[in-house]
Design an enzyme around this catalytic site. Structure first.
Site, PDB file in Angstrom:
ATOM      1  N   VAL A 162      47.069  20.468  11.552  1.00 55.99           N
ATOM      2  CA  VAL A 162      45.847  20.284  12.326  1.00 55.99           C
ATOM      3  C   VAL A 162      45.082  19.106  11.743  1.00 55.99           C
ATOM      4  CG1 VAL A 162      43.748  21.421  13.093  1.00 55.99           C
ATOM      5  CG2 VAL A 162      45.818  22.749  12.680  1.00 55.99           C
ATOM      6  N   ASP A 201      58.609   6.725  16.767  1.00 53.36           N
ATOM      7  CA  ASP A 201      57.828   7.543  17.681  1.00 53.36           C
ATOM      8  C   ASP A 201      56.640   6.767  18.217  1.00 53.36           C
ATOM      9  OD1 ASP A 201      56.356  10.897  17.574  1.00 53.36           O
ATOM     10  OD2 ASP A 201      57.335   9.766  19.165  1.00 53.36           O
TER      11      ASP A 201
END
Ligand SMILES: *[C@@H]1O[C@H](CO)[C@@H](O)[C@H](O)[C@H]1NC(C)=O
Ligand SMILES: *[C@@H]1O[C@H](CO)[C@@H](O)[C@H](O)[C@H]1NC(C)=O
Ligand SMILES: *[C@@H]1O[C@H](CO)[C@@H](O)[C@H](O)[C@H]1NC(C)=O
Ligand SMILES: *[C@@H]1O[C@H](CO)[C@@H](O)[C@H](O)[C@H]1NC(C)=O
Ligand SMILES: *[C@@H]1O[C@H](CO)[C@@H](O)[C@H](O)[C@H]1NC(C)=O
Length: 950
Positions: A616, A732
């Site tokens: 997170v 990515d």
């Protein structure tokens, strides 16, 4: 059918069907031309081919001949002493891709090669061809390497010029034409040939200057030495922008001006020859410090001290240095007067006379000295001097008179000239001096009649902002890339076109391209609970900062107050004693977990910015209000995979520094905690601005901003690929990993998946598949082999998103357009369809359309099926930079990259961000929770692994 079995089946189908190898006999026309060639030779017996008939492409094929599908594909007959002409219908060998005829004695006129659109390599050097037709280069669209050296071409007709049709060879990387009778100037179009990396044009009759268009060219080898006749002239300033250069031969010309101050930007340069030119001025310190293999400065007019050269081999004979030994400084008067000369662009009569280390020795034209042997007068009226006045003259405190009337000097009088307290006369009459005039304390009034900018009231003309030049008159800004490089891609070429190998590979990649939508189909089902990595926060540092001390501002662990730590090495400075901190190789970015707890209110849910691939991201607020982003690995679920990624990210981020790449602010490893700290990027992810601007109540991005973002990303990626100390692959790249600052300039983030690109020629590594659907390069998806070209593919997809405002993959769209890259390929070349595909929020005018088409083309180029056909990121930078430049006036954005001043220490930067920071838009990236593909499709990676047997 599971994805893996489906894939396996398809892969087998494609791998097992080789290109059709028919048994048809050789194309009759190809046979005819080969026979004509042989018959025309004075020594046909050197080619052991039948006198009549025969089947060059048979089994076995004729010696020196290679075929593909019954067509002659290669002729490899170098060094055979073949004597005679090439047939004039040679270009009917229309499937020819590789021609090696070098080192023979072929003579007569070269036939036209017009239309040999498959030709990739042509070696015709070291023969006796005597002319080249002007349409020789027409339509050589696949040409990658061409050698014409040592042919006496068009000698009787006064030489020849490079035809502009050479530009059509957009893949050309190596062009050499030494001793081939080229005349005239170097054509400007060479600067537009972005793939060119080697250009050898030594020993011709070239004239004129190095084209300005070579600014920032990607050339690695540039040989322009030993021109005959008039030779090449002008300054060599532009070469210092050609960062990839490794070999630069300029000797034997008449180049003038000085060695550019920023020559040190050429971090790859190994071999630099300037022998026998007319280069003036000081040798820049940067050149002395370059670790060249070879440096030749002989026979110029270099002045000042001889640096302690760091080159392995160097020579500097026959110049105008003040001393004869390296490292010995010049007298300060000499340096002051050379500064003066520099401001005046080194007029040759003064250069010739101001040679030794004693301005008072009697030889220095226009210099007079007092009885103490101090310079008392500069007396150069009506010397046709142009340029500006140098502040360095202020160091000649003994000056009594400066007489410079009747020249063409412009700019202001340097303010520190007022420290010349002995000065009694400053005659600047009849020049072009601009205001304001400094006030001399001793009441001296400069004589300035006949300077039209000073006539009338000083205020009226004080807007002329002509500050005097302090340097060598070289006003070129430094190029954007200042980082060092030793990893520039070396030349490809050999063995590349052996057809039987190429064909099946092409088959596989083509298959892969078709497969992509299938992948997409398979994995759409899986997305559900995934959320892509949230936006990160970074802390950039100046990559050129040699001082490795890193200053980190952290909150005090108990009070949350701010303190500045200056890191210099590995020592732990965890004075709090809370937890146990481990020093990783990043060394000095360690922050205690307790500090991060405090600034995130103990990782409070309301501080959550988003979910990333392994945890997170929280917003943290330091006591002074500075925001940071804190990426915390999910407690308890620390798989070894996540740990690897965590460490990979630290290792990479600590090495990669670039203004368009996020970099690490700090990290913690204590117990089970693994935390990374980044700068807070206030505007969040690009994807938010492209796809969800409405729901956030934001303005859509203007075309200009999109261009800027594209260029920023290209620069960041270029750095990652080629300019960092090592080559990195991101793996990515996507719009949710591109973060925007308040000025909408972009940085690439999330290096969790970065793998070091392998060193060496074959820059491909088989890795576990990672990345994000919609952005994944086909060869990577199919083979798991990754190169930097996979990132280029992803970049192309991002460009498509910028153009269309459509997400890379969206199953809410109609079937044929779900996968943006595949769909875009179909429409991109059709002007109408392309127009219709452009993001409707962009107001497309004619002039916008021009740049839109160029971006569309670049996007197509970047997403070519074959990795080798994709450009490298440097090319993308070269395409984008001029477009951004062009679009500057259309928007009132500040040109400055306003966010961050990289020269400041970190604590001051943090303050700067704080001031620059505006509203607190949520970091949440709706795209990711809605329809994007999971960032790390674990299931997919696993199933892939199984089919691949790895
Ligand atoms: C090359 O061929 C020429 C005649 O065409 C002959 O005179 C010469 O000796 C040959 N050179 C070599 C090295 O075979
Ligand atoms: C070289 O000379 C030939 C014959 O004189 C001429 O036709 C041709 O155009 C010239 N080549 C170039 C490139 O100018
Ligand atoms: C090149 O220059 C040299 C020296 O000036 C001259 O002799 C020669 O003829 C020139 N060649 C051509 C092709 O112009
Ligand atoms: C300065 O003077 C030199 C020599 O007279 C001339 O070649 C040069 O073009 C001039 N430069 C400018 C900027 O006027
Ligand atoms: C004048 O300015 C130059 C350049 O800024 C500097 O190098 C020089 O030391 C100054 N001289 C004096 C006497 O202030």
């Amino acid at each position: 059918m599971t994805p893996s079995t489906l894939l396996t089946t398809l892969l087998f189908l494609f791998l097992l069907s080789p290109p059709s190898l028919t048994n048809a006999v050789t194309d009759p026309n190809d046979l005819k031309i080969l026979q004509q060639f042989r018959k025309g030779l004075d020594n046909p017996e050197l080619l052991p081919w039948p006198d009549q008939g025969g089947d060059p492409c048979g089994n076995p094929p004729w010696k020196y001949i290679f075929c593909l599908n019954s067509r002659v594909n290669q002729i490899q007959a170098k060094g055979l002493n073949l004597t005679g002409p090439l047939p004039q219908n040679f270009n009917q060998l229309s499937m020819l891709s590789n021609l090696g005829l070098q080192n023979n004695r072929l003579n007569g006129p070269l036939p036209s090669f017009k239309g040999l659109s498959k030709l990739q390599f042509a070696f015709l050097d070291n023969n006796d061809f005597d002319s080249i037709p002007s349409d020789f280069f027409d339509g050589l669209e696949s040409l990658e390497a061409l050698a014409l050296d040592h042919n006496n071409l068009n000698a009787t007709t006064g030489g020849w010029r490079l035809p502009s049709s050479l530009q059509g060879s957009t893949q050309l990387t190596n062009f050499s034409c030494m001793s081939c009778n080229l005349v005239g100037p170097l054509p400007e179009f060479l600067g537009e040939m972005n793939s060119l990396s080697l250009l050898k044009l030594s020993n011709n009759n070239l004239t004129g200057e190095i084209p300005r268009s070579l600014n920032r060219s990607a050339l690695q080898v540039l040989w322009l030495n030993n021109q005959q006749g008039e030779r090449l002239s002008g300054t060599i300033d532009v070469v210092s922008t050609m960062v990839p250069l490794s070999s630069l031969w300029l000797h034997g010309n008449v180049f003038t001006g000085s060695i550019p101050e920023n020559i040190g930007d050429l971090v790859s340069l190994k071999d630099f020859d300037l022998n026998g030119n007319r280069i003036v001025g000081l040798v820049p310190d940067a050149l002395g410090n370059m670790q060249l293999d070879n440096l030749d400065l002989n026979n110029n007019m270099l002045m000042g001290p001889i640096p302690n050269f760091k080159a392995s081999k160097f020579s500097y004979d026959n110049n105008d240095f003040c001393q004869s030994k390296p490292g010995v400084p010049c007298a300060f008067e000499v340096m002051a007067l050379l500064g003066f000369l520099s401001g005046l662009n080194y007029p040759s009569n003064l250069v010739d006379s101001w040679k030794d280390n004693d301005p008072c020795g009697g030889n220095w034209l226009g210099i007079k000295c007092d009885v103490n042997g101090k310079v008392s007068m500069i007396n150069l009226p009506k010397f046709k001097l142009n340029g500006t006045l140098s502040p360095s003259v202020a160091n000649l405190g003994s000056l009594v008179e400066i007489r410079l009337g009747g020249n063409n000097i412009s700019g202001g009088v340097p303010s520190n000239w007022t420290s010349l307290t002995s000065l009694k006369l400053l005659d600047l009459s009849d020049n072009n001096i601009s205001p304001p005039l400094p006030e001399f304390r001793n009441g001296l009034k400069p004589v300035v009649v006949g300077n039209h900018l000073l006539d009338g009231s000083p205020e009226a003309s004080s807007s002329g902002n002509n500050s005097p030049s302090t340097g060598s008159g070289n006003a070129e800004p430094a190029p954007a890339h200042s980082s060092s490089s030793d990893s520039y891609e070396t030349k490809k070429s050999k063995g590349k076109s052996l057809a039987p190998i190429v064909a099946p590979i092409a088959g596989v990649t083509a298959a892969a391209f078709l497969l992509i939508p299938l992948y997409a189909y398979c994995f759409r089902r899986r997305k559900g609970g995934f959320q892509a990595p949230a936006s990160l926060v970074i802390h950039p540092r100046d990559p050129s900062d040699s001082d490795n001390n890193v200053k980190i501002v952290v909150a005090n662990n108990t009070t949350g107050s701010i303190s500045t730590l200056t890191g210099s090495g590995s020592g732990s400075r965890n004075s709090s004693g809370i937890g146990e901190s481990h020093v990783i190789e990043a060394g000095n970015l360690k922050i205690s977990v307790q500090v991060l707890r405090n600034v995130t209110k103990n990782f409070a849910p309301e501080n959550e910015l988003g979910h990333g691939g392994f945890g997170v991201v929280y917003k943290g607020e330091l006591a002074d209000g500075t925001n940071i982003a804190v990426k915390r690995m999910e407690a308890g679920v620390i798989s070894s995979k996540a740990l690897d990624e965590f460490q990979a990210e630290i290792a990479v981020l600590s090495k990669v520094r670039h203004r368009h790449l996020v970099s690490l602010l700090g990290y913690s490893i204590e117990g089970n905690e693994r935390i990374l700290v980044y700068e807070y990027m206030p505007q969040g992810a690009l994807s938010k601005h492209l796809f969800h601007w409405k729901s956030f109540g934001m303005e859509p991005l203007s075309w200009k901003r999109r261009l800027n973002i594209a260029l920023d990303v290209a620069r960041g990626m270029e750095y990652l690929h080629t300019l960092a100390h090592q080559s990195f692959i991101h793996r990515d790249l996507k719009s949710s990993n591109i973060l925007l600052a308040d000025d909408f300039r972009a940085k690439v983030s999330d290096f969790g998946l970065v793998k070091l690109a392998p060193e060496g020629e074959e820059k491909s590594v088989v890795t576990r598949l990672a990345g994000t659907f919609g952005y994944l390069a086909p060869e990577y998806a199919v083979t798991g082999k990754i190169t930097t070209k996979a990132d280029v593919f992803s970049f192309g997809v991002v460009l498509m998103e910028l153009l269309t405002g459509l997400m890379a993959l969206d199953d809410d769209r109609p079937e044929e357009s779900q996968y943006l890259a595949a769909w875009f390929w179909h429409i991109k070349s059709d002007k109408k369809k392309l127009m219709a595909a452009i993001d409707p929020v962009l107001d497309v005018k004619e002039e916008t359309f021009e740049s839109i088409s160029m971006i569309a083309e670049l996007a197509g180029h970047c997403t070519a099926r074959e990795p080798s056909q994709r450009p490298d990121m440097g090319h993308a930078v070269n395409v984008l930079a001029p477009l951004v430049e062009k679009w500057k006036p259309f928007d009132d954005d500040t040109e400055e990259y306003s966010g961050i001043d990289y020269s400041l220490p970190l604590n001051q930067m943090v303050k700067g961000w704080q001031e620059a920071e505006g509203k607190d838009l949520s970091y949440m990236d709706l795209e990711d929770s809605k329809s994007s593909i999971p960032a790390r499709p674990t299931g997919f990676a696993d199933s892939f692994t199984s089919i691949d047997g790895r």
